[in-house]
Scaffold this motif. Structure first.
Motif, PDB file in Angstrom:
ATOM      1  N   ASP A   1       0.816  -1.211   0.000  1.00  0.00           N
ATOM      2  CA  ASP A   1       0.000   0.000   0.000  1.00  0.00           C
ATOM      3  C   ASP A   1       0.852   1.263   0.000  1.00  0.00           C
ATOM      4  N   ALA A   2       2.037   1.194  -0.588  1.00  0.00           N
ATOM      5  CA  ALA A   2       2.937   2.338  -0.585  1.00  0.00           C
ATOM      6  C   ALA A   2       2.347   3.503  -1.380  1.00  0.00           C
ATOM      7  N   PRO A   3       2.520   4.746  -0.908  1.00  0.00           N
ATOM      8  CA  PRO A   3       2.015   5.906  -1.653  1.00  0.00           C
ATOM      9  C   PRO A   3       2.778   6.093  -2.952  1.00  0.00           C
ATOM     10  N   ARG A   4       2.111   6.662  -3.934  1.00  0.00           N
ATOM     11  CA  ARG A   4       2.741   6.884  -5.233  1.00  0.00           C
ATOM     12  C   ARG A   4       3.791   7.975  -5.125  1.00  0.00           C
ATOM     13  N   ARG A   5       4.935   7.760  -5.778  1.00  0.00           N
ATOM     14  CA  ARG A   5       6.026   8.721  -5.682  1.00  0.00           C
ATOM     15  C   ARG A   5       6.628   9.076  -7.035  1.00  0.00           C
ATOM     16  N   ARG A   6       6.180   8.457  -8.107  1.00  0.00           N
ATOM     17  CA  ARG A   6       6.762   8.785  -9.413  1.00  0.00           C
ATOM     18  C   ARG A   6       5.968   9.903 -10.056  1.00  0.00           C
ATOM     19  N   VAL A   7       6.686  10.873 -10.608  1.00  0.00           N
ATOM     20  CA  VAL A   7       6.091  11.988 -11.331  1.00  0.00           C
ATOM     21  C   VAL A   7       6.535  11.882 -12.778  1.00  0.00           C
ATOM     22  N   GLY A   8       5.619  12.205 -13.698  1.00  0.00           N
ATOM     23  CA  GLY A   8       5.979  12.152 -15.109  1.00  0.00           C
ATOM     24  C   GLY A   8       5.898  10.737 -15.640  1.00  0.00           C
ATOM     25  N   GLY A   9       6.705  10.447 -16.662  1.00  0.00           N
ATOM     26  CA  GLY A   9       6.663   9.139 -17.271  1.00  0.00           C
ATOM     27  C   GLY A   9       5.515   8.987 -18.235  1.00  0.00           C
ATOM     28  N   SER A  10       4.957  10.090 -18.717  1.00  0.00           N
ATOM     29  CA  SER A  10       3.887  10.057 -19.707  1.00  0.00           C
ATOM     30  C   SER A  10       4.197  11.076 -20.787  1.00  0.00           C
ATOM     31  N   SER A  11       3.932  10.706 -22.022  1.00  0.00           N
ATOM     32  CA  SER A  11       4.222  11.610 -23.131  1.00  0.00           C
ATOM     33  C   SER A  11       3.071  12.555 -23.427  1.00  0.00           C
ATOM     34  N   ARG A  12       1.937  12.424 -22.721  1.00  0.00           N
ATOM     35  CA  ARG A  12       0.799  13.288 -22.970  1.00  0.00           C
ATOM     36  C   ARG A  12       1.148  14.735 -22.635  1.00  0.00           C
ATOM     37  N   GLY A  13       0.877  15.618 -23.571  1.00  0.00           N
ATOM     38  CA  GLY A  13       1.095  17.026 -23.342  1.00  0.00           C
ATOM     39  C   GLY A  13       2.528  17.477 -23.555  1.00  0.00           C
ATOM     40  N   VAL A  14       3.437  16.558 -23.809  1.00  0.00           N
ATOM     41  CA  VAL A  14       4.834  16.917 -24.023  1.00  0.00           C
ATOM     42  C   VAL A  14       4.988  17.482 -25.430  1.00  0.00           C
ATOM     43  N   ALA A  15       5.678  18.593 -25.536  1.00  0.00           N
ATOM     44  CA  ALA A  15       5.885  19.205 -26.844  1.00  0.00           C
ATOM     45  C   ALA A  15       6.607  18.247 -27.779  1.00  0.00           C
ATOM     46  N   GLU A  16       6.162  18.222 -29.024  1.00  0.00           N
ATOM     47  CA  GLU A  16       6.745  17.288 -29.978  1.00  0.00           C
ATOM     48  C   GLU A  16       8.222  17.570 -30.225  1.00  0.00           C
ATOM     49  N   ALA A  17       8.658  18.789 -29.953  1.00  0.00           N
ATOM     50  CA  ALA A  17      10.052  19.142 -30.201  1.00  0.00           C
ATOM     51  C   ALA A  17      10.999  18.496 -29.200  1.00  0.00           C
ATOM     52  N   LEU A  18      10.471  17.982 -28.088  1.00  0.00           N
ATOM     53  CA  LEU A  18      11.307  17.399 -27.047  1.00  0.00           C
ATOM     54  C   LEU A  18      11.038  15.908 -26.911  1.00  0.00           C
ATOM     55  N   PRO A  19      12.050  15.132 -26.531  1.00  0.00           N
ATOM     56  CA  PRO A  19      11.833  13.698 -26.317  1.00  0.00           C
ATOM     57  C   PRO A  19      10.947  13.436 -25.109  1.00  0.00           C
ATOM     58  N   PHE A  20      10.393  12.247 -25.064  1.00  0.00           N
ATOM     59  CA  PHE A  20       9.741  11.725 -23.866  1.00  0.00           C
ATOM     60  C   PHE A  20      10.832  11.195 -22.949  1.00  0.00           C
ATOM     61  N   VAL A  21      10.800  11.567 -21.685  1.00  0.00           N
ATOM     62  CA  VAL A  21      11.781  11.063 -20.721  1.00  0.00           C
ATOM     63  C   VAL A  21      11.055  10.423 -19.544  1.00  0.00           C
ATOM     64  N   ALA A  22      11.694   9.443 -18.934  1.00  0.00           N
ATOM     65  CA  ALA A  22      11.115   8.763 -17.776  1.00  0.00           C
ATOM     66  C   ALA A  22      12.229   8.209 -16.907  1.00  0.00           C
ATOM     67  N   VAL A  23      12.148   8.452 -15.611  1.00  0.00           N
ATOM     68  CA  VAL A  23      13.054   7.775 -14.689  1.00  0.00           C
ATOM     69  C   VAL A  23      12.608   6.318 -14.597  1.00  0.00           C
ATOM     70  N   ILE A  24      13.561   5.410 -14.499  1.00  0.00           N
ATOM     71  CA  ILE A  24      13.230   3.988 -14.391  1.00  0.00           C
ATOM     72  C   ILE A  24      13.101   3.676 -12.909  1.00  0.00           C
ATOM     73  N   ALA A  25      11.915   3.964 -12.400  1.00  0.00           N
ATOM     74  CA  ALA A  25      11.628   3.822 -10.981  1.00  0.00           C
ATOM     75  C   ALA A  25      10.188   3.367 -10.819  1.00  0.00           C
ATOM     76  N   PRO A  26       9.903   2.600  -9.779  1.00  0.00           N
ATOM     77  CA  PRO A  26       8.514   2.205  -9.529  1.00  0.00           C
ATOM     78  C   PRO A  26       7.699   3.391  -9.045  1.00  0.00           C
ATOM     79  N   ASP A  27       6.376   3.211  -8.977  1.00  0.00           N
ATOM     80  CA  ASP A  27       5.485   4.277  -8.518  1.00  0.00           C
ATOM     81  C   ASP A  27       5.717   4.635  -7.056  1.00  0.00           C
TER      82      ASP A  27
END
Length: 221
Positions: free
Chosen positions: A41-67
């Protein structure tokens, strides 16, 4: 002591800390085999990791971490993150502790030369994680240092725990809830055996398990 490898102060560190602490509770649902979250039941701690709303000029980035807060036995673990394509935009990797606002670590790079998984070892900074403390780490693309609202950011959390490493390979580390150690061991095994399809399939499974399907799809190519 503050460890810096670049001279840029991260203006959004306080906002990031508030975002991480205010997220609603949730948990990953483990498959029959694979990574087992240390707290159901750990609280969520990951922010981002979604390409929605990201400007097409920039890559999608994500830390490789659990929620949730991911565990490690290492005082200087390797942190992995993902970029969907190469970029010349400045990349900032930062780390703060649970009580801080000013980063303990700021690593600044002039973009990424390749797409896919990127790695950063805390050995390169000299910073050592203290046991029992939750640290927040983030990766940001910074197209405009004067307008940080345009940053593309992903962040997660890590805690160094005490104990002995389980006997076995990356799968044993994953089953023991040691996400960062397990992912690093698996990725190193893939680098040593690039033709091993089973190892790569396992990594894709773990990535999907923690909600990083886009990264898993890229890894499958």
């Amino acid at each position: 002591m503050k460890h810096r490898t670049g001279g840029v102060q991260v203006a959004s560190a306080a906002l990031l800390a508030l975002q991480l602490l205010s997220l609603p509770a949730g948990a990953d649902t483990p498959p029959a085999t694979g990574y087992v979250a240390p707290q159901a039941d750990a609280p969520r701690r990951r922010v981002g990791g979604s390409s929605r709303g990201v400007a097409e000029a920039l890559p999608f980035v994500a830390v490789i971490a659990p929620d949730h807060v991911g565990y490690t036995l290492q005082e200087q673990p390797v942190l992995y993150w993902f970029s969907s394509r190469p970029t010349t935009v400045r990349v900032e990797l930062t780390l703060i502790d649970e009580h801080g606002v000013v980063p303990l670590l700021e690593n600044v790079a002039t973009g990424t030369a390749t797409a896919g998984l990127q790695r950063y070892s805390l050995r390169d900074s000299g910073l050592k994680l203290q046991p029992g403390i939750d640290y927040q780490w983030s990766v940001s693309l910074v197209p405009d240092a004067e307008g940080r609202s345009n940053d593309v950011l992903s962040a997660g959390a890590i805690r160094r725990v005490s104990g002995d490493a389980p006997e076995g390979d990356a799968a044993a580390l994953a089953a023991a809830g040691l996400w960062y150690d397990a992912f690093a061991a698996l990725s190193e095994a893939i680098e040593a055996n690039p033709g091993d399809a089973a190892l790569r399939q396992t990594r894709q499974q773990w990535l999907r398990q923690i909600g990083l399907g886009e990264v898993a799809d890229f890894d499958q190519r």
